[in-house]
Design a protein around this motif. Structure first.
Motif, mmCIF file in Angstrom:
data_model
loop_
_atom_site.group_PDB
_atom_site.id
_atom_site.type_symbol
_atom_site.label_atom_id
_atom_site.label_comp_id
_atom_site.label_asym_id
_atom_site.label_seq_id
_atom_site.Cartn_x
_atom_site.Cartn_y
_atom_site.Cartn_z
ATOM 1 N N ALA A 223 -27.903 0.885 -10.069
ATOM 2 C CA ALA A 223 -26.464 0.855 -10.316
ATOM 3 C C ALA A 223 -25.778 2.024 -9.608
ATOM 4 N N ALA A 224 -26.428 3.191 -9.604
ATOM 5 C CA ALA A 224 -25.847 4.355 -8.946
ATOM 6 C C ALA A 224 -25.744 4.144 -7.437
ATOM 7 N N SER A 225 -26.744 3.519 -6.844
ATOM 8 C CA SER A 225 -26.710 3.250 -5.409
ATOM 9 C C SER A 225 -25.556 2.326 -5.048
ATOM 10 N N LEU A 226 -25.379 1.283 -5.841
ATOM 11 C CA LEU A 226 -24.276 0.351 -5.600
ATOM 12 C C LEU A 226 -22.931 1.039 -5.816
ATOM 13 N N MET A 227 -22.812 1.792 -6.902
ATOM 14 C CA MET A 227 -21.559 2.473 -7.201
ATOM 15 C C MET A 227 -21.195 3.449 -6.092
ATOM 16 N N ASN A 228 -22.176 4.231 -5.619
ATOM 17 C CA ASN A 228 -21.881 5.207 -4.576
ATOM 18 C C ASN A 228 -21.548 4.524 -3.251
ATOM 19 N N THR A 229 -22.192 3.401 -2.968
ATOM 20 C CA THR A 229 -21.852 2.641 -1.763
ATOM 21 C C THR A 229 -20.365 2.338 -1.729
ATOM 22 N N LEU A 230 -19.828 1.917 -2.870
ATOM 23 C CA LEU A 230 -18.411 1.569 -2.946
ATOM 24 C C LEU A 230 -17.519 2.800 -2.949
ATOM 25 N N TRP A 231 -17.943 3.854 -3.650
ATOM 26 C CA TRP A 231 -17.052 5.011 -3.801
ATOM 27 C C TRP A 231 -17.015 5.878 -2.539
ATOM 28 N N GLY A 232 -18.189 6.184 -1.955
ATOM 29 C CA GLY A 232 -18.173 7.057 -0.788
ATOM 30 C C GLY A 232 -19.352 6.899 0.141
ATOM 31 N N GLY A 233 -20.153 5.857 -0.035
ATOM 32 C CA GLY A 233 -21.412 5.746 0.683
ATOM 33 C C GLY A 233 -21.406 4.932 1.956
ATOM 34 N N ARG A 234 -20.259 4.343 2.329
ATOM 35 C CA ARG A 234 -20.206 3.582 3.581
ATOM 36 C C ARG A 234 -18.829 3.742 4.217
ATOM 37 N N PHE A 235 -18.677 3.239 5.425
ATOM 38 C CA PHE A 235 -17.432 3.450 6.159
ATOM 39 C C PHE A 235 -16.221 2.865 5.421
ATOM 40 N N THR A 236 -16.423 1.719 4.766
ATOM 41 C CA THR A 236 -15.313 1.065 4.065
ATOM 42 C C THR A 236 -15.219 1.490 2.599
ATOM 43 N N SER A 237 -15.848 2.594 2.241
ATOM 44 C CA SER A 237 -15.810 3.070 0.854
ATOM 45 C C SER A 237 -14.400 3.501 0.470
ATOM 46 N N TRP A 238 -14.186 3.625 -0.837
ATOM 47 C CA TRP A 238 -12.890 4.104 -1.328
ATOM 48 C C TRP A 238 -12.510 5.423 -0.668
ATOM 49 N N LEU A 239 -13.458 6.361 -0.650
ATOM 50 C CA LEU A 239 -13.159 7.709 -0.185
ATOM 51 C C LEU A 239 -12.781 7.710 1.297
ATOM 52 N N ASN A 240 -13.606 7.103 2.131
ATOM 53 C CA ASN A 240 -13.323 7.092 3.557
ATOM 54 C C ASN A 240 -12.088 6.261 3.881
ATOM 55 N N ASN A 241 -11.892 5.176 3.133
ATOM 56 C CA ASN A 241 -10.728 4.324 3.356
ATOM 57 C C ASN A 241 -9.433 5.080 3.089
ATOM 58 N N GLU A 242 -9.406 5.825 1.989
ATOM 59 C CA GLU A 242 -8.186 6.552 1.627
ATOM 60 C C GLU A 242 -7.953 7.765 2.524
ATOM 61 N N LEU A 243 -9.010 8.516 2.802
ATOM 62 C CA LEU A 243 -8.835 9.762 3.538
ATOM 63 C C LEU A 243 -8.761 9.567 5.044
ATOM 64 N N ARG A 244 -9.522 8.617 5.571
ATOM 65 C CA ARG A 244 -9.540 8.430 7.021
ATOM 66 C C ARG A 244 -8.687 7.245 7.472
ATOM 67 N N ILE A 245 -9.012 6.061 6.951
ATOM 68 C CA ILE A 245 -8.392 4.845 7.487
ATOM 69 C C ILE A 245 -6.904 4.767 7.145
ATOM 70 N N LYS A 246 -6.552 5.009 5.904
ATOM 71 C CA LYS A 246 -5.152 4.886 5.494
ATOM 72 C C LYS A 246 -4.294 6.071 5.919
ATOM 73 N N ARG A 247 -4.803 7.290 5.746
ATOM 74 C CA ARG A 247 -3.968 8.479 5.922
ATOM 75 C C ARG A 247 -4.291 9.321 7.151
ATOM 76 N N GLY A 248 -5.410 9.069 7.772
ATOM 77 C CA GLY A 248 -5.750 9.815 8.969
ATOM 78 C C GLY A 248 -5.925 11.303 8.740
ATOM 79 N N LEU A 249 -6.401 11.682 7.540
ATOM 80 C CA LEU A 249 -6.575 13.092 7.219
ATOM 81 C C LEU A 249 -7.852 13.668 7.815
ATOM 82 N N THR A 250 -8.782 12.805 8.188
ATOM 83 C CA THR A 250 -10.098 13.265 8.606
ATOM 84 C C THR A 250 -10.766 12.215 9.472
ATOM 85 N N TYR A 251 -11.839 12.608 10.131
ATOM 86 C CA TYR A 251 -12.640 11.635 10.870
ATOM 87 C C TYR A 251 -13.812 11.127 10.035
ATOM 88 N N GLY A 252 -14.008 11.684 8.876
ATOM 89 C CA GLY A 252 -15.111 11.218 8.052
ATOM 90 C C GLY A 252 -15.114 11.820 6.664
#
Length: 462
Positions: free
Chosen positions: A287-316
């Motif tokens: 469950a932790a592996s799946l949860m982390n995949t969604l939260w910050g473990g892949r390119f389309t994760s919540w974290l990368n999506n919000e910080l990089r894709i939507k707002r351009g605050l970072t490259y990763g």
């Protein structure tokens, strides 16, 4: 037509599971040498290659004397820098001639040996490996070269804020706990390092009766057994009892521990946020592996999506779990311009809160499941990866059916299980936060999160 599309969709979802069944880890044969070394073997005739891996528990950096950060790393480096019968150059030339690979490294809980060669060169590779483990030269000139290299690397590390961040974070999180020992070493530890310390560490910690080895490749059992007896089997078993392998419980943050490392020339700020994770054999792993995949473990994760894709605050931006026998660590990290670090941290904390309070949708759970199942086959694709997997399941007591069970659990985890994992593992009030940046530009921005202890990157150590 509609029925055909339904069948295609079902096959698309099930394909990773089918692939996984083909790629599961076969049960190996077990061999035990007279010196106590336990070897796990699988014949794989697909290619004329043989790979091996070895773990030496108790020889990792968690077992270094306090304040001797880098001792385990220096020890493993020197094992390839000459023996009583071969110089460092001769070892390198022999490996190059065979097209073979041999490396030694340190982790927290153990030292590791890794080798690979064409089957025709395996006898020579095992001879060299045995020579390195049984009769290292530990020459003064090679030691001075390695120490100088490590000292220079440490200086370069502090010029790279992203690399330095991880060292500062580990010291902040683990403190004086053995897991706080740094493979890079510190200015203080390298200054007091000595060849005698390395020799003592090797003599007390490297022994065959506590080691485990795995061999996978195109070789028959009987031939391999004979080769091992004539090479690594001659590694003498000490007459003394094995040293303790006990590691104290991992620290648990209480409240917020906030560290700001001032790098006056930094135009960007780097952060690492950490909290307790889970042990390797914890049932929450899937469950932790799946949860982390969604939260910050892949390119389309919540974290990368919000910080990089939507707002351009970072490259990763990413998050991960690291697990050991008796505990683990969750860590999220990213970087941005100094004046945007507050915005980045606000979003990160909001996403942590969102996961804990709202969890994830069933559609997201399915997406993470397909992602992990699709990624998994390559993790057991090569001889070396299979050998590494054998040592992992043996060292952590997981059982050879571990990967089958893990994948079955992945297929049954539901969205509600991911929320439970988030509630347990994603930090709310108790965490360690380290920021490396230009203090004059970020100090005021960071003040809303609490009182930061400040350090200068030019000061010795971490």
């Amino acid at each position: 037509m509609k029925r055909l599309l339904t069948i295609i969709l079902a096959l698309t979802i099930l394909l990773p599971v089918i692939t996984m069944a083909v790629e599961r880890l076969p049960k190996p044969e077990k061999l035990v040498l007279d010196n106590g070394l336990t070897v796990y073997f699988l014949k794989n005739p697909e290619l004329p290659l043989v790979s091996f891996r070895m773990l030496i528990p108790g020889a990792g950096r968690a077992f270094e004397p306090q304040g001797f950060d880098g001792l385990a790393s220096l020890t493993t480096s020197l094992l390839l820098k000459g023996t009583r019968t071969m110089s460092a150059e001769e070892i390198a030339e022999a490996l190059d001639f065979m097209g073979a690979r041999l490396s030694l490294s340190d982790a927290e809980e153990y030292a590791a040996v890794s080798g690979e060669a064409l089957v025709e060169h395996l006898p020579r590779l095992l001879q060299i490996t045995a020579d390195c483990l049984t009769s290292p030269a530990f020459k003064e000139d090679e030691y001075k070269k390695e120490l100088a290299r490590k000292t220079d690397a440490l200086k370069s590390l502090k010029d790279n804020p992203g690399a330095a961040l991880r060292q500062y974070f580990r010291k902040a999180y683990f403190g004086s706990h053995p897991f706080g020992q740094l493979s890079s070493g510190t200015e203080s530890s390298l200054k007091k390092m000595s060849l005698d310390e390395i020799k003592k560490f090797f003599a007390s910690r490297f022994r065959p009766d506590t080691a485990i080895m795995a061999v996978v490749g195109d070789i028959d059992r009987d031939r391999l057994f004979g080769l091992l007896k004539e090479t690594i089997g001659r590694w003498p078993k000490p007459n003394t009892a094995p040293p303790s392998l006990t590691i104290p419980p991992l620290p648990v943050p209480r409240g917020r521990k906030l560290i700001l490392v001032d790098k006056p020339d930094a135009t960007q700020s780097y952060f690492a946020l950490g909290s307790p994770g889970f042990a390797v054999n914890d049932k929450i792993s899937s469950a932790a592996s799946l949860m982390n995949t969604l939260w910050g473990g892949r390119f389309t994760s919540w974290l990368n999506n919000e910080l990089r894709i939507k707002r351009g605050l970072t490259y990763g931006a990413s998050s991960s779990f690291q697990s050991w026998k008796d505990g683990g660590l969750f860590m999220a990290s990213s970087y941005t311009k100094n004046d945007q670090i507050g915005q980045m941290l606000d979003i990160t904390f909001d996403l942590l809160k969102k996961a804990r309070e709202k969890g994830f949708s069933q559609e997201e759970a399915e997406s993470a499941r397909n992602y992990l199942l699709g990624q998994f086959p390559q993790t057991l694709e090569t001889n070396g990866s299979k050998a590494g997997a054998y040592l992992r399941v043996v060292f952590y007591g997981l059982g050879f059916d571990y990967y089958d069970r893990y994948l079955n659990e992945i297929t049954t985890v539901q969205a509600a299980d991911l929320k439970k994992a988030a509630l347990r593992l994603l930090p709310e009030k108790d965490f360690v936060l380290v920021v490396v940046g230009k203090a004059d530009e970020v100090r005021k921005i960071l003040s809303k999160y609490g009182q930061f202890q400040e350090k200068k990157i030019t000061d010795p150590d971490f």
